[in-house]
Write a protein that holds these residues in place. Structure first.
Motif, PDB file in Angstrom:
ATOM      1  N   ALA A   1      24.287 -21.738 -90.328  1.00 20.38           N
ATOM      2  CA  ALA A   1      24.297 -22.325 -88.976  1.00 20.38           C
ATOM      3  C   ALA A   1      24.477 -23.840 -88.995  1.00 20.38           C
ATOM      4  O   ALA A   1      24.831 -24.435 -87.975  1.00 20.38           O
ATOM      5  CB  ALA A   1      23.016 -21.960 -88.252  1.00 20.38           C
TER       6      ALA A   1
ATOM      7  N   GLU B   1      28.564 -21.365 -85.416  1.00 18.19           N
ATOM      8  CA  GLU B   1      27.400 -21.284 -84.536  1.00 18.19           C
ATOM      9  C   GLU B   1      26.740 -19.941 -84.771  1.00 18.19           C
ATOM     10  O   GLU B   1      27.416 -18.912 -84.801  1.00 18.19           O
ATOM     11  CB  GLU B   1      27.848 -21.307 -83.070  1.00 18.19           C
ATOM     12  CG  GLU B   1      27.781 -22.659 -82.413  1.00 18.19           C
ATOM     13  CD  GLU B   1      28.471 -22.627 -81.045  1.00 18.19           C
ATOM     14  OE1 GLU B   1      28.862 -23.715 -80.610  1.00 18.19           O
ATOM     15  OE2 GLU B   1      28.615 -21.542 -80.460  1.00 18.19           O
TER      16      GLU B   1
ATOM     17  N   THR C   1      23.921 -17.535 -83.125  1.00 19.94           N
ATOM     18  CA  THR C   1      23.040 -17.379 -81.967  1.00 19.94           C
ATOM     19  C   THR C   1      22.472 -15.963 -81.948  1.00 19.94           C
ATOM     20  O   THR C   1      23.066 -15.035 -82.479  1.00 19.94           O
ATOM     21  CB  THR C   1      23.792 -17.593 -80.636  1.00 19.94           C
ATOM     22  OG1 THR C   1      24.959 -16.771 -80.647  1.00 19.94           O
ATOM     23  CG2 THR C   1      24.198 -19.035 -80.443  1.00 19.94           C
TER      24      THR C   1
END
Ligand code: 0X9
Ligand code: ZN
Length: 356
Positions: free
Chosen positions: A73, A79, A81
């Protein structure tokens, strides 16, 4: 270590008695090979060449995978999430690898044509996206390892197209994955405690709302239990919502569900042998995959319609992506081998490479 005296103090103040069992956790973990990740230090930003590598010679535990994702990350092109939580409250992680236009270094770094670089009006082509799902079936460990290897290759080599967003859910059924390590290696479903039954689990590849109930069972004790209703499970709800979201921002061109075993590249539908939209295109691209796998490693993958080649079933990721999102290229890839889910760890790397 800096907090040791404060922790001591607070515990004593609170009247909590304790024993120190492990004096140096880092050394302990290293000696016991609990964490075998080789490179990278948490707290540092990882770049294309310094990102920790997922293991390719051993299957990774749930904790190792989360540790790897935490490092990943910090990569500027990535990214990570959480798209939601599992039945038992674990995060379902989505890894988004952004188009290679943001790459510095790496093999294909110069993605914007040089004569465009100073022009104000240069606009990249409208981004398209790719969706990879792995680990929906708990015991199919190879799918998780291959997804992590693909992620690693993408961030290291910068070779994903300049206008492609890649989204990967490497461990879509985290509760099931943990359960296969702690209780029952051959567990397939999620870990739903089924109301009014002694049997646990819903087959997450029978729970999607497309031809729900076809080639599935309404008995909670079945390995292919569809669940009380379509999208009854938080795992499939999270995947559905995230796929809708991604598709609305950058159209999904490819949805690939990684499973095992059988060495089959299956294209929809699973509820009928009538051809789905884009069947000729899916066959053409599928055959290219199979040819390359054969040339690269000698592994034979058969490309076929899932109802014809395997069995009738639906309520699966692939059928939903084709039937509801109308994604052009949709496949379920049954990875190595042709005999068992218990694939030796020395097969991880070659399997990952032939898919790459
Ligand atoms: O039965 C499944 O869910 C998949 N095979 S597995 O051995 N990994 O469980 C195949 C799914 C194929 N796709 C559809 N039938 N829609
Ligand atoms: Zn499967």
């Amino acid at each position: 270590p800096e907090s040791l005296s404060e922790v001591n103090y607070n515990l004593q103040n609170a009247g909590v008695h304790y024993l120190v069992l492990i004096h140096d956790l880092a050394t302990y973990l290293r000696d016991h090979e609990v964490i075998k990740l080789r490179r990278g230090n948490i707290g540092q930003t990882c770049t294309s060449s310094s990102c920790p590598a997922p293991l390719t010679d051993a299957y990774m535990t749930f904790e190792q995978i989360e540790w790897y994702l935490r490092h990943l990350a910090t990569h500027p092109r990535v990214e990570v999430t959480s798209i939601g939580k599992s039945v038992e409250g674990r995060n379902i992680w989505l890894v988004h690898i952004m188009p290679a236009t943001t790459c510095r270094g790496g093999r294909s770094a110069a993605v914007m044509p040089r004569h465009h670089q100073r022009q104000k009006h240069y606009r990249a082509a409208k981004a398209r996206s790719i969706w990879l799902e792995a680990g929906l079936h708990a015991r199919e460990w190879i799918s998780v390892s291959v997804a992590l290897q693909l992620i690693h290759n993408m961030v290291r080599e910068c070779s994903v197209g300049r206008a492609v967003h890649v989204y990967v859910v490497p461990m879509a059924n985290p509760d099931g994955y943990v359960y296969t390590w702690t209780h029952q290696r051959m567990w397939r479903k999620n870990r739903r405690r089924n109301h009014g039954s002694n049997c646990d689990g819903v087959d997450l590849n029978r729970n999607w709302d497309f031809q729900f109930g076809v080639g599935a069972s309404s008995s909670p004790c079945s390995e292919i239990y569809q669940g009380p209703s379509s999208f009854s499970e938080p795992e499939t709800q999270s995947l559905r919502d995230a796929m809708h979201q991604v598709n609305s921002v950058s159209k999904l061109m490819l949805v690939l569900a990684l499973h095992s075993y059988g060495q089959l590249l299956l294209y929809p539908f699973g509820h009928t042998t009538e051809p789905a939209p884009h069947t000729p295109a899916m066959r053409r691209l599928g055959n290219i995959f199979a040819q390359h796998a054969k040339v690269g490693s000698g592994t034979v993958y058969d490309v076929m319609n899932s109802a014809t080649g395997l069995y009738f079933s639906s309520g699966s990721t692939d059928d939903w992506a084709k039937g509801v999102l109308n994604t052009k290229f949709v496949y379920t890839l049954e990875l190595r081998n042709k005999v068992t889910f218990l694939l030796n760890a020395d097969q991880i790397f070659p399997t990952g490479q032939e898919v790459w």
